[in-house]
Design a protein around this motif. Structure first.
Motif, PDB file in Angstrom:
ATOM      1  N   THR A   4      11.494 -67.707  -6.437  1.00 11.42           N
ATOM      2  CA  THR A   4      10.425 -68.754  -6.822  1.00 11.42           C
ATOM      3  C   THR A   4       9.746 -69.449  -5.568  1.00 11.42           C
ATOM      4  O   THR A   4       9.757 -68.622  -4.644  1.00 11.42           O
ATOM      5  CB  THR A   4      11.471 -70.179  -7.333  1.00 11.42           C
ATOM      6  N   GLY A   5       9.473 -70.661  -5.423  1.00  8.42           N
ATOM      7  CA  GLY A   5       8.856 -71.190  -4.459  1.00  8.42           C
ATOM      8  C   GLY A   5       7.295 -70.484  -3.974  1.00  8.42           C
ATOM      9  O   GLY A   5       6.550 -70.046  -4.755  1.00  8.42           O
ATOM     10  N   VAL A   6       7.443 -70.317  -2.633  1.00 14.81           N
ATOM     11  CA  VAL A   6       6.379 -69.489  -2.149  1.00 14.81           C
ATOM     12  C   VAL A   6       6.504 -68.018  -2.250  1.00 14.81           C
ATOM     13  O   VAL A   6       7.640 -67.515  -1.815  1.00 14.81           O
ATOM     14  CB  VAL A   6       6.124 -69.826  -0.741  1.00 14.81           C
ATOM     15  N   LEU A   7       5.467 -67.367  -2.877  1.00 11.82           N
ATOM     16  CA  LEU A   7       5.699 -65.919  -3.233  1.00 11.82           C
ATOM     17  C   LEU A   7       5.196 -65.198  -2.379  1.00 11.82           C
ATOM     18  O   LEU A   7       5.724 -64.072  -2.019  1.00 11.82           O
ATOM     19  CB  LEU A   7       4.861 -65.629  -4.562  1.00 11.82           C
ATOM     20  N   ARG A   8       4.064 -65.197  -1.668  1.00 13.76           N
ATOM     21  CA  ARG A   8       3.434 -64.245  -0.776  1.00 13.76           C
ATOM     22  C   ARG A   8       2.201 -64.826  -0.180  1.00 13.76           C
ATOM     23  O   ARG A   8       1.580 -65.710  -0.563  1.00 13.76           O
ATOM     24  CB  ARG A   8       3.167 -62.982  -1.368  1.00 13.76           C
ATOM     25  N   PRO A   9       1.725 -64.221   1.058  1.00 14.92           N
ATOM     26  CA  PRO A   9       0.533 -64.542   1.410  1.00 14.92           C
ATOM     27  C   PRO A   9      -0.609 -64.323   0.314  1.00 14.92           C
ATOM     28  O   PRO A   9      -0.361 -63.195  -0.488  1.00 14.92           O
ATOM     29  CB  PRO A   9       0.363 -63.364   2.629  1.00 14.92           C
ATOM     30  N   GLY A  10      -1.481 -64.962   0.055  1.00 11.57           N
ATOM     31  CA  GLY A  10      -2.653 -64.962  -0.816  1.00 11.57           C
ATOM     32  C   GLY A  10      -4.002 -64.833  -0.368  1.00 11.57           C
ATOM     33  O   GLY A  10      -4.600 -63.855  -1.161  1.00 11.57           O
ATOM     34  N   HIS A  11      -4.221 -65.603   0.666  1.00  7.53           N
ATOM     35  CA  HIS A  11      -5.686 -65.303   1.127  1.00  7.53           C
ATOM     36  C   HIS A  11      -5.717 -65.696   2.685  1.00  7.53           C
ATOM     37  O   HIS A  11      -4.839 -66.734   3.143  1.00  7.53           O
ATOM     38  CB  HIS A  11      -6.523 -65.989   0.370  1.00  7.53           C
ATOM     39  N   ALA A  12      -6.516 -65.016   3.227  1.00  7.42           N
ATOM     40  CA  ALA A  12      -7.004 -65.402   4.708  1.00  7.42           C
ATOM     41  C   ALA A  12      -8.474 -65.554   4.713  1.00  7.42           C
ATOM     42  O   ALA A  12      -9.207 -64.739   4.031  1.00  7.42           O
ATOM     43  CB  ALA A  12      -6.688 -64.264   5.677  1.00  7.42           C
ATOM     44  N   GLN A  13      -8.944 -66.703   5.225  1.00  8.40           N
ATOM     45  CA  GLN A  13     -10.340 -66.788   5.521  1.00  8.40           C
ATOM     46  C   GLN A  13     -10.746 -66.430   6.706  1.00  8.40           C
ATOM     47  O   GLN A  13     -10.240 -67.177   7.901  1.00  8.40           O
ATOM     48  CB  GLN A  13     -11.025 -67.886   4.926  1.00  8.40           C
ATOM     49  N   ILE A  14     -11.568 -65.476   7.206  1.00 10.36           N
ATOM     50  CA  ILE A  14     -11.851 -65.541   8.714  1.00 10.36           C
ATOM     51  C   ILE A  14     -13.287 -65.514   9.035  1.00 10.36           C
ATOM     52  O   ILE A  14     -14.269 -65.175   8.018  1.00 10.36           O
ATOM     53  CB  ILE A  14     -11.240 -64.235   9.482  1.00 10.36           C
ATOM     54  N   ARG A  15     -13.661 -65.830  10.372  1.00  8.66           N
ATOM     55  CA  ARG A  15     -15.102 -66.063  10.509  1.00  8.66           C
ATOM     56  C   ARG A  15     -15.535 -64.664  11.256  1.00  8.66           C
ATOM     57  O   ARG A  15     -14.747 -64.273  12.241  1.00  8.66           O
ATOM     58  CB  ARG A  15     -15.344 -67.119  11.465  1.00  8.66           C
ATOM     59  N   VAL A  16     -16.926 -64.391  11.179  1.00  4.36           N
ATOM     60  CA  VAL A  16     -17.312 -63.336  11.475  1.00  4.36           C
ATOM     61  C   VAL A  16     -18.693 -63.566  12.305  1.00  4.36           C
ATOM     62  O   VAL A  16     -19.129 -64.495  11.751  1.00  4.36           O
ATOM     63  CB  VAL A  16     -17.623 -62.013  10.858  1.00  4.36           C
ATOM     64  N   LEU A  17     -19.092 -62.877  13.106  1.00  4.18           N
ATOM     65  CA  LEU A  17     -20.191 -63.321  13.919  1.00  4.18           C
ATOM     66  C   LEU A  17     -21.677 -62.977  13.218  1.00  4.18           C
ATOM     67  O   LEU A  17     -22.799 -63.664  13.238  1.00  4.18           O
ATOM     68  CB  LEU A  17     -20.271 -62.795  15.242  1.00  4.18           C
ATOM     69  N   ASP A  18     -21.439 -61.647  12.391  1.00  2.73           N
ATOM     70  CA  ASP A  18     -22.611 -61.149  11.712  1.00  2.73           C
ATOM     71  C   ASP A  18     -22.091 -60.695  10.246  1.00  2.73           C
ATOM     72  O   ASP A  18     -21.075 -59.894  10.145  1.00  2.73           O
ATOM     73  CB  ASP A  18     -23.158 -60.082  12.405  1.00  2.73           C
ATOM     74  N   LEU A  19     -22.517 -61.579   9.311  1.00  2.00           N
ATOM     75  CA  LEU A  19     -21.488 -61.352   7.867  1.00  2.00           C
ATOM     76  C   LEU A  19     -22.130 -59.800   7.455  1.00  2.00           C
ATOM     77  O   LEU A  19     -20.940 -59.156   7.132  1.00  2.00           O
ATOM     78  CB  LEU A  19     -22.433 -62.269   6.806  1.00  2.00           C
ATOM     79  N   GLU A  20     -22.941 -59.228   7.429  1.00  2.00           N
ATOM     80  CA  GLU A  20     -23.236 -57.633   6.962  1.00  2.00           C
ATOM     81  C   GLU A  20     -22.510 -56.783   7.628  1.00  2.00           C
ATOM     82  O   GLU A  20     -22.150 -55.805   7.076  1.00  2.00           O
ATOM     83  CB  GLU A  20     -24.653 -57.679   6.865  1.00  2.00           C
ATOM     84  N   GLU A  21     -22.572 -57.072   9.102  1.00  2.00           N
ATOM     85  CA  GLU A  21     -21.877 -56.259   9.951  1.00  2.00           C
ATOM     86  C   GLU A  21     -20.119 -56.101   9.380  1.00  2.00           C
ATOM     87  O   GLU A  21     -19.403 -55.381   9.441  1.00  2.00           O
ATOM     88  CB  GLU A  21     -21.975 -56.514  11.333  1.00  2.00           C
ATOM     89  N   GLY A  22     -19.917 -57.522   9.182  1.00  2.00           N
ATOM     90  CA  GLY A  22     -18.399 -57.538   8.801  1.00  2.00           C
ATOM     91  C   GLY A  22     -18.087 -57.042   7.535  1.00  2.00           C
ATOM     92  O   GLY A  22     -17.112 -56.210   7.221  1.00  2.00           O
ATOM     93  N   VAL A  23     -19.019 -57.052   6.600  1.00  2.00           N
ATOM     94  CA  VAL A  23     -18.905 -56.573   5.224  1.00  2.00           C
ATOM     95  C   VAL A  23     -18.657 -55.147   5.492  1.00  2.00           C
ATOM     96  O   VAL A  23     -17.903 -54.487   4.676  1.00  2.00           O
ATOM     97  CB  VAL A  23     -20.163 -56.811   4.456  1.00  2.00           C
ATOM     98  N   ARG A  24     -19.627 -54.511   6.038  1.00  2.00           N
ATOM     99  CA  ARG A  24     -19.603 -52.996   6.525  1.00  2.00           C
ATOM    100  C   ARG A  24     -18.306 -52.602   6.903  1.00  2.00           C
ATOM    101  O   ARG A  24     -17.777 -51.594   6.453  1.00  2.00           O
ATOM    102  CB  ARG A  24     -20.767 -52.438   7.323  1.00  2.00           C
ATOM    103  N   HIS A  25     -17.755 -53.435   7.803  1.00  2.00           N
ATOM    104  CA  HIS A  25     -16.403 -53.110   8.455  1.00  2.00           C
ATOM    105  C   HIS A  25     -15.449 -53.022   7.358  1.00  2.00           C
ATOM    106  O   HIS A  25     -14.619 -52.250   7.202  1.00  2.00           O
ATOM    107  CB  HIS A  25     -16.060 -53.960   9.691  1.00  2.00           C
ATOM    108  N   TYR A  26     -15.236 -54.259   6.821  1.00  2.00           N
ATOM    109  CA  TYR A  26     -14.131 -54.456   5.845  1.00  2.00           C
ATOM    110  C   TYR A  26     -14.227 -53.640   4.553  1.00  2.00           C
ATOM    111  O   TYR A  26     -13.251 -53.201   3.901  1.00  2.00           O
ATOM    112  CB  TYR A  26     -14.025 -56.116   5.496  1.00  2.00           C
ATOM    113  N   ARG A  27     -15.532 -53.330   4.215  1.00  2.00           N
ATOM    114  CA  ARG A  27     -15.756 -52.691   2.840  1.00  2.00           C
ATOM    115  C   ARG A  27     -15.699 -51.345   2.845  1.00  2.00           C
ATOM    116  O   ARG A  27     -14.954 -50.582   2.238  1.00  2.00           O
ATOM    117  CB  ARG A  27     -16.953 -53.258   2.104  1.00  2.00           C
TER     118      ARG A  27
END
Ligand code: M3P
Ligand code: FE
Length: 310
Positions: A4-27
């Protein structure tokens, strides 16, 4: 249901300097699944075996780091109760309306004494893991693409007032202390590992003078071979590696720390033991064994562990 209560980490929002470079890394390198983009330009990802729409969100900004870290709670009644409990404890909370994040319900946001923004929410659209719900398959193309972690596992956050953070998480949010590293004089903790279920940790904090800093977000793999495979994929893609592959003494998890192109550290992690909330005695590391806690075979307190955050 026992959980019950808090179940788990659900999301993290992080900042990147260049979005498409970040997308290529994480994807493409980490192998997360891109699930959407919103009007603010944020890019949403999930790990392949997560059922909810998103767990990791990138926002382009002038400096790297963590915007907020969110936990999923059991249901709306739990969300309302924890909001009231936080306020009664003296924590100011803010309600962020449903839909501010894609496919995500109302969030309760608050700042903790380390300067981080933490969120609780009860609703996120289940999009499934691609395996189906009837006679599910055990393999999908996404489970092999890139490093392919199964879920967002935990984060390690750096900031001041770790003792007050521990009190808030244990007395209001239902977490318990699993491990800690003592200060040199043994009177306090320089770092704490907290669990809300029976994972070895769901969030960790280390004492640091500057508030609101990110040490790493961690992504779960299922075998040591997959951690080694992650190291191969990092090498092939020239991803800068910080530490590992090795094993932490703390949590006994097997790990690699590496950096994304913006300098946010991420971890690929597996293993550790499974504590239960009746484990009343946290495992304790003395300050002189901090290095063994970080890197068990090398027993080395790597300089970057203490100094490089985003
Ligand atoms: C972890 C982790 C130290 C670090 C341990 C780290 C200093 O357990 O999950 O990243 O013991
Ligand atoms: Fe970690």
């Amino acid at each position: 249901m026992a959980m019950t209560g808090v179940l788990r980490p659900g999301h993290a929002q992080i900042r990147v300097l260049d979005l498409e470079e970040g997308v290529r890394h994480y994807r493409d390198i980490l192998g997360l699944v891109e699930t959407g983009r919103d009007a603010q330009g944020r890019v949403y990802f999930k790990c392949w075996d997560e059922r909810d729409h998103n767990s990791f969100i990138l926002r382009q900004a002038d400096c790297a780091g963590l915007d907020f870290f969110g936990f999923k709670v059991l249901d709306t009644a739990t969300l309302n109760k924890l909001d009231a409990d936080l306020q009664a404890y003296g924590v100011k909370t803010e309600r962020i309306p449903a839909g501010d994040m894609l496919e995500t319900g109302e969030r309760v946001r608050f700042e903790i004494p380390s300067g981080h923004l933490i969120e609780l929410y009860a609703e996120k659209t289940s999009v499934g893991n691609g395996c189906g719900l009837v006679n599910p398959v055990a393999w999908t193309a996404d489970s092999e693409r890139g490093i392919a972690p199964v879920r967002l596992d935990h984060a390690l956050l750096y900031g001041p007032n770790v003792a007050a953070v521990q009190k808030l998480f244990t007395e209001v949010l239902g977490f318990y202390l699993v491990e800690r590293v003592l200060t040199p004089d043994g009177a306090g903790n320089v770092a704490i590992w907290l669990s809300c279920g029976h994972k070895v940790h769901d969030i960790a904090f280390a004492e640091y003078p500057e508030p609101g800093k990110l040490h790493h977000c961690s992504f779960l793999l299922e075998t040591w071979e997959e951690v080694l495979r992650a190291g191969d994929i990092m090498s092939v893609n020239k991803t800068p590696v910080d530490i590992g592959p090795t094993r932490h003494g703390v949590t006994r998890g097997c790990t690699i720390y590496a950096w994304d192109p913006s300098g946010n550290r991420f971890e690929t992690f597996m293993g550790g033991y499974q504590p239960y909330p009746d484990y009343k005695e946290a495992l304790t590391w003395t300050f002189d064994n901090f290095g063994q806690g970080l890197d068990y075979p090398q027993r080395k307190l790597h300089e970057t562990f203490l100094t490089v955050v985003s």
